[in-house]
Design an enzyme around this catalytic site. Structure first.
Site, short mmCIF file in Angstrom:
data_model
loop_
_atom_site.label_atom_id
_atom_site.label_comp_id
_atom_site.label_asym_id
_atom_site.label_seq_id
_atom_site.Cartn_x
_atom_site.Cartn_y
_atom_site.Cartn_z
N HIS A 201 -51.76 -7.21 -46.41
CA HIS A 201 -53.03 -7.08 -46.37
C HIS A 201 -53.56 -6.01 -47.27
O HIS A 201 -52.88 -5.16 -47.62
CB HIS A 201 -53.55 -6.79 -44.79
N ASN B 272 -48.65 -19.73 -41.75
CA ASN B 272 -49.78 -19.15 -41.48
C ASN B 272 -50.71 -19.04 -42.65
O ASN B 272 -51.51 -18.10 -42.49
CB ASN B 272 -49.79 -17.89 -40.19
N ASP C 125 -40.44 -9.72 -42.66
CA ASP C 125 -41.78 -10.10 -42.20
C ASP C 125 -42.92 -9.44 -43.06
O ASP C 125 -43.78 -9.02 -42.54
CB ASP C 125 -41.98 -9.53 -40.71
N HIS D 82 -42.15 -16.63 -32.93
CA HIS D 82 -42.74 -15.31 -33.01
C HIS D 82 -43.04 -14.99 -31.36
O HIS D 82 -43.83 -15.89 -30.54
CB HIS D 82 -44.08 -15.20 -33.31
N HIS E 31 -38.16 -10.95 -35.46
CA HIS E 31 -38.43 -9.45 -35.17
C HIS E 31 -38.50 -9.11 -33.71
O HIS E 31 -39.43 -8.54 -33.16
CB HIS E 31 -40.17 -9.34 -35.98
N HIS F 267 -44.48 -13.71 -45.45
CA HIS F 267 -45.64 -14.32 -45.73
C HIS F 267 -46.18 -14.14 -47.13
O HIS F 267 -46.62 -12.95 -47.45
CB HIS F 267 -46.94 -13.66 -44.62
N PHE F 268 -46.58 -15.26 -47.82
CA PHE F 268 -47.07 -14.93 -49.14
C PHE F 268 -48.36 -15.65 -49.48
O PHE F 268 -48.76 -15.59 -50.45
CB PHE F 268 -45.85 -15.73 -50.24
N ARG F 269 -48.94 -16.08 -48.17
CA ARG F 269 -50.41 -16.14 -48.34
C ARG F 269 -51.17 -17.30 -49.12
O ARG F 269 -52.16 -17.54 -49.28
CB ARG F 269 -51.21 -14.82 -48.69
O1 DOR Z 1 -48.20 -8.14 -37.94
C1 DOR Z 1 -48.07 -9.65 -38.23
N1 DOR Z 1 -48.60 -10.01 -39.18
N2 DOR Z 1 -47.33 -10.30 -37.47
C2 DOR Z 1 -47.15 -11.63 -37.52
O2 DOR Z 1 -46.44 -12.28 -37.01
C3 DOR Z 1 -48.02 -12.12 -38.72
C4 DOR Z 1 -48.18 -11.25 -39.71
C5 DOR Z 1 -49.35 -11.84 -40.60
O3 DOR Z 1 -49.22 -12.84 -40.89
O4 DOR Z 1 -50.05 -11.01 -41.15
#
Ligand code: DOR
Length: 445
Positions: A308, A96, A304, A181, A234, A64-66
């Site tokens: 944050h 996402n 994964d 997921h 996962h 996830h590179f946001r």
């Molecule tokens: O813990 C998680 N964080 N699981 C996920 O499936 C999404 C991810 C996130 O995008 O922060």
């Protein structure tokens, strides 16, 4: 006339489909042009890899590179910096973001942002939703699409298809392998009261084994019914393994380094930094995952990587977000398991290159073979290092493995013949290109 190459990797121990042995590799125009003794050849640049192992470039199929929308946590540049610093040459990035990657326009926007700016090669998962279920067959064939990704349990962001009918509507239409997921949203909702405020150890009590098992059994049943190919991301429980073993014809499975390395015992040390969906669980499940890996039920590794900021993670549980960094530590953490005899180097290579290429039909990557992209992860299997937050390329700036001592370290990352990282330094920056897939070669041309 003697052959001339752009780059020569000399004297490395090459690990590929041909076994493990000392070989020289000649690279021309971004592709592997020759493998062998290569006596008398010349090259623009030569790298002596004596004492090092040259592996096929590591492909991390879950990051996830946001970007766009959550760029304060990470962006495509910083995430891919972390990737190449950790020896990763290609990533599949998750939908996402904000806006969600659920349409042709949002996917094209990511590809534009990523091309030549990312340091590694890339593909993007497209989020499957109730609204776009009728068009997933077109979406999954767009340039740089890795396939369709569905969240059956809610996590970071608003992507969610929790019911059987919704999942069926998507799987009736997908032709490529779709990723899931797998946590049962209905059970998660019913058990919200299991979360104890201020106590992250209740995270895996709330999102329990049954939530994963019930979702995965429903998913496998629907995939079988619809004749779809799926990939379960996962895997976190021992109990899902027999279900997956009975479904190998159409279902593949991924495991993360954190589920193989950490356990619920680590909450005392890490608190909310360990909070992840699906959760890190008891050692009983971690040991089961190693058995699943050894028996081949678990096909590939994905980090994964879900960054944050520390400020966000410092919020009191359950306000604290789920997710931890991982793309930069995948290689060293797993090489340390190789050093400790938990898996062979060949299996590590299969799970990070040939495995993803086989499951997702990646064109021209995943092997060290003539004609393939010149993607390499160069590692020193003997090197002892300590993983530290200060090494992080990620904007998040932390890792759950801070102060972990490991044996085995990525020293070089080469993407299509271009040195991206050597000895911890970012070399030629940028240059990332879309990963090609054999099922959609027309789209990526
Ligand atoms: O813990 C998680 N964080 N699981 C996920 O499936 C999404 C991810 C996130 O995008 O922060």
């Amino acid at each position: 006339m003697a052959d001339t190459f752009d780059l020569l990797l000399l004297n490395g121990t090459v690990v590929n489909q041909d076994g493990v042995g000392t070989r020289n590799i000649g690279i021309r125009s971004g592709r592997i042009a020759a493998i062998g003794a290569l006596a008398g050849v010349s090259a623009g640049e030569t790298i002596d890899c004596a004492g090092l192992h040259v592996l096929p470039g590591v492909i991390d199929t879950q990051v996830h590179f946001r970007e766009p929308g959550l760029d304060h946590k990470e962006d495509l540049e910083s995430g891919s910096r972390a990737a190449v610093l950790g020896g990763v040459t290609g990533v599949f990035e998750m939908p996402n973001t904000n806006p969600l990657t659920t349409s042709e326009a949002t996917l094209a926007d990511k590809v534009r942002r990523a091309t030549r700016r990312m340091h590694c090669d890339f593909a993007f998962w497209v989020g499957g939703t109730r609204e776009n279920a009728h068009e997933v067959a077109e979406l999954e064939r767009l340039p740089a699409a890795a396939g369709i990704k569905v969240f059956m349990g809610s996590s970071t962001g608003s992507l969610l298809v929790e019911d059987d009918e919704g999942v069926r509507a998507i799987l009736r239409n997908t032709r490529r392998r779709a990723a899931f997921h797998s946590e049962d949203e209905f059970r998660l909702r019913a058990r919200l009261d299991e979360r104890r405020p201020g106590d992250p150890t209740s995270h895996h009590v709330w999102r329990d084994v049954e939530a994963a098992v019930s979702s995965t059994s429903r998913l496998l049943r629907i995939a079988k019914e619809t004749g779809a190919r799926i990939h379960v991301l996962h895997i976190s429980t021992r109990d899902e393994l027999p279900l997956l073993a009975a479904a190998k014809d159409y279902a593949s499975a991924e495991v993360t380094p954190h589920h193989l390395t950490l356990s619920s015992d680590d909450y005392a040390r890490l608190g909310t930094l360990l909070q992840m969906n699906p959760p890190v669980r008891e050692t009983f499940h971690r040991d089961g995952l190693w058995e699943g890996l050894a028996s081949g039920i678990l096909d590939i590794l994905g980090s994964d990587h879900a960054p944050h900021t520390l400020e966000e993670k410092a919020k009191s549980y359950p306000q604290s977000p789920s997710g931890m960094t991982g793309v930069q530590t995948l290689v060293p953490v797993m090489l340390d398991h190789v050093a400790n005899g938990r898996l062979s180097l060949e299996r590590f290579v299969d799970m990070t290159s040939a495995g993803p290429a086989r499951l997702f039909g990646i064109a021209g990557k995943g092997r060290i073979a003539v004609g393939y992209d010149a993607d390499f992860t160069v590692v020193d299997l003997k090197r002892r290092e300590t993983i530290k937050n200060e090494q992080a390329g990620s904007k998040a700036g932390w890792t759950p493995h801070h102060e972990r001592k490991v044996t085995g370290w990525p020293v070089g990352t080469i993407v299509r013949g271009n040195m991206r990282m050597w000895e911890g330094e970012l070399a030629a920056a940028g240059g990332g290109q879309p990963i090609r897939f054999s099922e959609t070669l027309g789209a990526s041309a």
